[in-house]
Structures are given as C-alpha cells and as structure tokens.
Design an enzyme around this catalytic site. Structure first.
Site, PDB file in Angstrom:
ATOM      1  N   ASP A   5       1.033  -1.120  -0.067  1.00 55.65           N
ATOM      2  CA  ASP A   5      -0.444   0.003  -0.194  1.00 55.65           C
ATOM      3  C   ASP A   5       0.778   1.507   0.333  1.00 55.65           C
ATOM      4  O   ASP A   5       2.437   1.071   0.365  1.00 55.65           O
ATOM      5  CB  ASP A   5      -1.115  -0.179   1.208  1.00 55.65           C
ATOM      6  CG  ASP A   5      -1.881   1.071   1.122  1.00 55.65           C
ATOM      7  OD1 ASP A   5      -2.143   1.540   0.721  1.00 55.65           O
ATOM      8  OD2 ASP A   5      -1.394   1.853   1.944  1.00 55.65           O
ATOM      9  N   LEU A   6       0.192   2.234  -0.427  1.00 57.84           N
ATOM     10  CA  LEU A   6       1.066   3.246  -0.574  1.00 57.84           C
ATOM     11  C   LEU A   6       0.783   4.413   1.053  1.00 57.84           C
ATOM     12  O   LEU A   6       1.854   4.389   2.084  1.00 57.84           O
ATOM     13  CB  LEU A   6       1.091   4.264  -1.805  1.00 57.84           C
ATOM     14  CG  LEU A   6       1.004   3.364  -3.263  1.00 57.84           C
ATOM     15  CD1 LEU A   6       1.231   4.772  -4.286  1.00 57.84           C
ATOM     16  CD2 LEU A   6       2.771   3.170  -2.544  1.00 57.84           C
ATOM     17  N   ASP A   7       0.378   5.121   0.641  1.00 65.76           N
ATOM     18  CA  ASP A   7      -0.591   6.606   1.642  1.00 65.76           C
ATOM     19  C   ASP A   7      -0.853   5.349   3.033  1.00 65.76           C
ATOM     20  O   ASP A   7      -1.308   4.360   3.902  1.00 65.76           O
ATOM     21  CB  ASP A   7      -1.824   6.949   1.898  1.00 65.76           C
ATOM     22  CG  ASP A   7      -1.415   7.840   0.556  1.00 65.76           C
ATOM     23  OD1 ASP A   7      -0.715   8.840   0.070  1.00 65.76           O
ATOM     24  OD2 ASP A   7      -1.931   7.610  -0.481  1.00 65.76           O
TER      25      ASP A   7
ATOM     26  N   GLY B 200      -5.558   2.288  -2.723  1.00 67.67           N
ATOM     27  CA  GLY B 200      -6.820   3.273  -3.394  1.00 67.67           C
ATOM     28  C   GLY B 200      -6.762   4.397  -4.646  1.00 67.67           C
ATOM     29  O   GLY B 200      -7.528   5.535  -4.402  1.00 67.67           O
TER      30      GLY B 200
ATOM     31  N   LYS C 125      -7.918  -4.854  -2.950  1.00 69.12           N
ATOM     32  CA  LYS C 125      -6.651  -5.392  -3.623  1.00 69.12           C
ATOM     33  C   LYS C 125      -6.689  -6.946  -3.448  1.00 69.12           C
ATOM     34  O   LYS C 125      -5.385  -7.379  -3.751  1.00 69.12           O
ATOM     35  CB  LYS C 125      -6.039  -4.871  -2.094  1.00 69.12           C
ATOM     36  CG  LYS C 125      -6.305  -3.451  -2.105  1.00 69.12           C
ATOM     37  CD  LYS C 125      -5.017  -2.508  -1.527  1.00 69.12           C
ATOM     38  CE  LYS C 125      -5.225  -1.097  -1.334  1.00 69.12           C
ATOM     39  NZ  LYS C 125      -3.991  -0.083  -0.320  1.00 69.12           N
TER      40      LYS C 125
ATOM     41  N   ASP D  93      -2.042  -0.890   6.313  1.00 70.39           N
ATOM     42  CA  ASP D  93      -2.342  -0.207   6.952  1.00 70.39           C
ATOM     43  C   ASP D  93      -3.319  -0.191   7.469  1.00 70.39           C
ATOM     44  O   ASP D  93      -4.035   0.400   8.876  1.00 70.39           O
ATOM     45  CB  ASP D  93      -1.595   1.039   7.499  1.00 70.39           C
ATOM     46  CG  ASP D  93      -2.109   1.811   6.573  1.00 70.39           C
ATOM     47  OD1 ASP D  93      -2.045   2.115   5.471  1.00 70.39           O
ATOM     48  OD2 ASP D  93      -2.524   3.708   6.762  1.00 70.39           O
TER      49      ASP D  93
ATOM     50  N   ASN E 186      -9.046  -1.591   3.835  1.00 71.86           N
ATOM     51  CA  ASN E 186      -8.826  -1.744   2.275  1.00 71.86           C
ATOM     52  C   ASN E 186      -7.835  -2.666   1.371  1.00 71.86           C
ATOM     53  O   ASN E 186      -7.711  -3.274   1.273  1.00 71.86           O
ATOM     54  CB  ASN E 186      -8.731  -0.252   1.275  1.00 71.86           C
ATOM     55  CG  ASN E 186      -7.437   0.794   1.428  1.00 71.86           C
ATOM     56  OD1 ASN E 186      -7.372   0.386   2.532  1.00 71.86           O
ATOM     57  ND2 ASN E 186      -7.142   1.247   0.438  1.00 71.86           N
TER      58      ASN E 186
END
Length: 265
Positions: free
Chosen positions: A9-11, A44, A190, A213, A216
């Site tokens: 994941d990114l953020d 997302g 995902k 984190d 999602n």
C-alpha cells in the site's frame, strides 16, 4: 534466491507522513528489483496518481489501483478492469447525503468530484494529479471504477449503512481512512487484484510479501504468504489478519527497514 512479489500500500505504509517516498525506501526497492524480485503498488489512489512514485524508482512495478478495480503492467498496459454496474453507480451518485460530504468518481483516466475541495489536493502534491469538477450531466455512472465519499465519519456511517442494506454483496464497501468511504463492484478489492497478478506472474501466494495499514488492505494481507501490518495501522486490522507481522511506523520507512532485514541487504 526464489523471486518474490513484494506488494505495498502507499499512504500510511510505503509513503511517509509527507506522502512521499523516503530515499531509504527508493534505494531498497531498487536493490530488490535488481535481484530479480517483482514489485507492485496497491492503493486506493487512481492509477495516474501512482505513476510519479513508479517513475521515481525507475524499475518495473505493477500497479493495483482504485482498491483493485484496475491492474496495470509496468509498461502501463491495463491487465484488468472491473467497473461498477452503471445502474448501481447512478444510485450511489444520487444517494442523499449531507452537503459537506464530497462525492468522487474514479474513471479509467480521471478523478471527478461534485464540488471543489482544495484540501483534498494536498495528498497529491507530489504527483501533480488532481480532480476535475464535474457537472450533474457528467455524473452518469458509466465507466466508474469506484465511488468515493469523503466527509466526517459520522456522516459516512449513515451512508455505509444505507448502501449495505440496499445492495449487500453486489458492492464491496470499505474505508481507506476514517473519512474516506470507498465503494467498488462486488468482489473488487486489493486481494482479488493481487490474486490475478500472482497468477500472471506464475507465483503462489506463499511467494508474496504484502504491507498495509488500513481496512482496504485486509483481503490483500489475508492472501499474502507473508503479511505485515504497520504500527500506525487501523486498530481493527491486526484482528482481521491475526497472522500478520507487526512492523514499525510508516514515517520511519519501516517497510524498507524490514525488507532489508528480511532479504539481508
């Protein structure tokens, strides 16, 4: 060494509090790619909103975007797309909501919003990607990867309850943050996108390391052979993926630090 798929994941996970990549993270992922491992982002965010991070790394990266509605190859080929049924999307667009709640639509090439909200653009400052304010006639429900409501959690809770009561399993409903209610077609998340990617690469889930984190990320972490949850994760995530390994905070480049230890870099 057996090639692995490393998906993050990114953020709140791979990116720091400034929503950017740490130099330590860039160096680590480049090294892993040079050793033959596969890399993937899973977010997302819109596909176009993720490309700047891939370009910073300068290595092949698969992209799972819009919470799994889209899967792109490192050369930008769209490998899979799952849109909401137009009828359902139109119902979500027309759902009664508080005036402070912003309606967002993610389509193949753009992000539409029902009214300006400059505060949302801060999250995307490092990518240059932004929304386009769309008139009612453009919000027709066609070609929508996800519907995103952004607002106060108590406002979103009412919307979530109404959506789930009316449509149940026809939709996949989740949160990426407490103020972001995300709705995709049923079965889109995902995890299902990751399963498609693993099949395309000829890898088993056991060969996958995943990092996340928030809620999602649940299905992605449940599928991966080696799942990792950030110290700053949503308080319910560890219970949803009890076998996941807790690691450090996203603002301390914890994913990169763990990868260096895991692969002996």
């Amino acid at each position: 060494m057996t090639p692995r798929l490393i998906v993050s994941d990114l953020d709140g996970t791979l990116l720091g509090a400034d929503h950017d990549l740490h130099s330590h993270t860039i160096e680590t992922l480049r090294t892993l790619a040079s050793r033959g491992h596969h890399l993937a982002f899973a977010s997302g965010r819109h596909f176009r909103d993720m490309l700047a991070f891939r370009e910073r790394l300068g290595v092949p990266i698969h992209v799972i975007s819009t919470n799994g509605a889209y899967l792109h190859a490192p050369d930008d080929r769209m490998l899979a797309a799952r849109h909401l049924e137009a009828e359902l999307a139109r119902e979500l667009i027309g759902l009664e909501r508080h005036h402070s709640v912003r309606l967002n639509l993610y389509r193949d090439e753009e992000w539409l919003i029902d009214a300006p909200d400059p505060r949302l653009l801060a999250l995307h400052a490092h990518t240059g990607f932004g929304y386009r304010v769309a008139g009612p006639d453009e919000l027709d429900g066609e070609g929508v990867g996800k519907v995103l409501y952004i607002g106060e959690p108590r406002r979103l809770a009412g919307l979530e309850a109404a959506v789930c009561e009316r449509h149940g399993e026809r939709l996949h409903v989740t949160y990426s943050t407490a103020n972001s209610l995300e709705i995709m077609a049923g079965g889109v998340n995902k995890g299902t996108a990751l399963a498609s990617l693993l099949e395309a690469l000829g890898l088993a889930p056991e060969a996958c390391l995943a990092f996340g984190d928030n809620l999602n990320d649940t299905e992605m972490l449940q599928l991966a052979g080696e799942a990792h949850v950030m110290a700053n994760a949503h308080p319910e995530l560890s219970a949803l993926v009890p076998r996941a390994r807790p690691i450090g905070h996203h603002d301390e480049a914890a994913v990169a630090r763990w990868l260096r230890e895991r692969f002996g870099l």
